[in-house]
Design a protein around this motif. Structure first.
Motif, short mmCIF file in Angstrom:
data_model
loop_
_atom_site.label_atom_id
_atom_site.label_comp_id
_atom_site.label_asym_id
_atom_site.label_seq_id
_atom_site.Cartn_x
_atom_site.Cartn_y
_atom_site.Cartn_z
N TYR A 126 -36.50 4.24 -22.40
CA TYR A 126 -37.32 5.09 -21.55
C TYR A 126 -36.50 5.64 -20.39
O TYR A 126 -35.48 5.09 -20.00
CB TYR A 126 -38.50 4.29 -21.00
CG TYR A 126 -38.10 3.18 -20.05
CD1 TYR A 126 -38.14 3.36 -18.66
CD2 TYR A 126 -37.68 1.94 -20.53
CE1 TYR A 126 -37.76 2.34 -17.79
CE2 TYR A 126 -37.30 0.92 -19.67
CZ TYR A 126 -37.35 1.12 -18.31
OH TYR A 126 -36.97 0.13 -17.45
N ASP A 127 -36.97 6.76 -19.87
CA ASP A 127 -36.41 7.35 -18.67
C ASP A 127 -37.27 6.86 -17.50
O ASP A 127 -38.47 7.15 -17.45
CB ASP A 127 -36.47 8.87 -18.77
CG ASP A 127 -35.87 9.58 -17.55
OD1 ASP A 127 -35.77 8.95 -16.47
OD2 ASP A 127 -35.55 10.77 -17.67
N CYS A 130 -39.45 9.58 -15.88
CA CYS A 130 -40.16 10.53 -16.74
C CYS A 130 -41.38 9.88 -17.38
O CYS A 130 -41.39 8.67 -17.63
CB CYS A 130 -39.22 11.04 -17.83
SG CYS A 130 -39.94 12.19 -19.01
N GLU A 131 -42.40 10.66 -17.64
CA GLU A 131 -43.54 10.16 -18.41
C GLU A 131 -43.08 9.88 -19.84
O GLU A 131 -42.49 10.75 -20.49
CB GLU A 131 -44.69 11.18 -18.43
CG GLU A 131 -45.31 11.44 -17.07
CD GLU A 131 -45.93 10.17 -16.47
OE1 GLU A 131 -46.49 9.36 -17.25
OE2 GLU A 131 -45.83 9.99 -15.25
N VAL A 132 -43.33 8.69 -20.32
CA VAL A 132 -42.79 8.29 -21.62
C VAL A 132 -43.34 9.17 -22.75
O VAL A 132 -42.65 9.42 -23.75
CB VAL A 132 -43.06 6.80 -21.88
CG1 VAL A 132 -44.53 6.52 -22.10
CG2 VAL A 132 -42.24 6.30 -23.07
N THR A 134 -43.74 12.27 -22.76
CA THR A 134 -43.09 13.59 -22.81
C THR A 134 -41.57 13.50 -22.84
O THR A 134 -40.90 14.52 -22.81
CB THR A 134 -43.52 14.44 -21.60
OG1 THR A 134 -43.13 13.78 -20.39
CG2 THR A 134 -45.03 14.65 -21.58
N GLN A 135 -41.03 12.31 -22.89
CA GLN A 135 -39.58 12.17 -22.88
C GLN A 135 -38.98 12.60 -24.22
O GLN A 135 -39.67 12.75 -25.23
CB GLN A 135 -39.17 10.73 -22.56
CG GLN A 135 -39.45 9.73 -23.66
CD GLN A 135 -39.03 8.31 -23.28
OE1 GLN A 135 -38.78 7.99 -22.11
NE2 GLN A 135 -38.95 7.44 -24.27
N ASP A 136 -37.68 12.77 -24.23
CA ASP A 136 -36.96 13.24 -25.41
C ASP A 136 -37.03 12.22 -26.54
O ASP A 136 -37.01 11.01 -26.30
CB ASP A 136 -35.50 13.50 -25.03
CG ASP A 136 -34.75 14.24 -26.12
OD1 ASP A 136 -34.25 13.57 -27.05
OD2 ASP A 136 -34.68 15.48 -26.06
N LEU A 139 -34.50 9.29 -26.66
CA LEU A 139 -34.84 8.08 -25.93
C LEU A 139 -35.91 7.27 -26.67
O LEU A 139 -35.80 6.05 -26.80
CB LEU A 139 -35.35 8.43 -24.53
CG LEU A 139 -34.31 8.82 -23.48
CD1 LEU A 139 -35.00 9.34 -22.24
CD2 LEU A 139 -33.42 7.64 -23.14
N THR A 140 -36.93 7.94 -27.15
CA THR A 140 -38.06 7.25 -27.77
C THR A 140 -37.65 6.46 -29.00
O THR A 140 -38.12 5.33 -29.21
CB THR A 140 -39.14 8.27 -28.15
OG1 THR A 140 -39.63 8.89 -26.95
CG2 THR A 140 -40.31 7.62 -28.88
N HIS A 153 -39.79 1.52 -14.44
CA HIS A 153 -40.44 2.81 -14.63
C HIS A 153 -41.16 3.22 -13.35
O HIS A 153 -41.71 2.38 -12.64
CB HIS A 153 -41.41 2.73 -15.80
CG HIS A 153 -41.88 4.06 -16.28
ND1 HIS A 153 -43.07 4.62 -15.89
CD2 HIS A 153 -41.28 4.98 -17.09
CE1 HIS A 153 -43.22 5.80 -16.46
NE2 HIS A 153 -42.15 6.04 -17.20
#
Length: 233
Positions: A126-127, A130-132, A134-136, A139-140, A153
């Motif tokens: 996770y970033d 960033c909202e998980v 909407t993350q790339d 990362l997911t 977070h």
């Protein structure tokens, strides 16, 4: 909540028997049900059947992402086969064309992430800023935990991930982050955690329940009691 399974059907079967879930229970799975282990098809069958027993919240791992990309989106299969997909193909009788429609529907139903009021569940990483949701996708599904763990977070929620194998077979626990991939297919364990008590249940790939941690805790507790009694006497 249950970590990466990777085709270890015996481990999953023993795990479910030990947990004995009822219709009031909720089981969250962090992805990577297929590849590498001996019987991915049986794992998927168990997960589908489990949906009629309790509430199942299954996330998508990078290995399901690869399978779906090969079967449904025409991706070249070389990377998937090198990454353990060959074991999955074998479990389905030697061809992806033999994967039942019900199983493909299960793969299509998988979630990228899941959240509660105090927790975030995502397969890989996770970033913190960033909202998980909407993350790339990198990362997911793909990014492993770095040696220097990510910051908490921004939401203040505790994050639960799989994907990064813990070679010692122990769940990685931090106040802001938990990693549940305990390397079942590679000689470690399939791990489950009760989110209310943080009790961990582990089963190896042969289906044997790990009881050593409980015994070790009992010995430590006994030692503490003896120390207090000695101090007070």
């Amino acid at each position: 909540m249950i970590g990466d399974i990777h085709g270890c059907a015996k481990a999953l079967r023993s795990m479910i028997q030990e947990l004995a879930p009822t219709k009031e229970d909720e089981l969250i799975f962090l992805g990577d049900y297929v590849d590498r282990g001996p019987d991915s098809r049986d794992v998927v069958e168990q997960l589908i059947d489990l949906q009629s027993v309790c509430k199942v919240i299954p996330l998508r791992g990078n290995h399901e992402w690869m399978l779906q990309s090969v079967v449904s989106r025409g991706m070249d299969d070389s990377m998937w086969l090198r990454s353990g997909g060959r074991a999955t193909v074998t479990s389905y009788g030697g061809s992806v064309r033999k994967i039942p429609e019900e199983h493909m529907a299960f793969f299509e139903s998988l979630l990228a992430c899941y959240q509660t009021e105090s927790e975030i569940f995502v397969h890989a990483m996770y970033d913190p800023s960033c909202e998980v949701a909407t993350q790339d996708d990198e990362l997911t599904y793909w990014t492993h935990l770095p040696p220097s763990l990510p910051a908490p977070h921004h939401s203040g929620k505790r994050v639960f991930v799989g994907h990064t194998p813990q070679p010692d077979g122990e769940v990685l626990r931090q106040s802001h982050l938990v990693c549940m991939d305990t390397y079942c297919f590679g000689g470690g364990y399939l791990s489950a955690m009760d989110l209310e008590t943080e009790t961990v249940l582990q089963v190896d790939r042969h289906g044997h329940v790990r009881r050593v941690p409980v015994e070790r805790f009992a010995m430590l507790l006994k030692g503490c009691v003896h120390w207090f009694r000695s101090r007070d006497s």
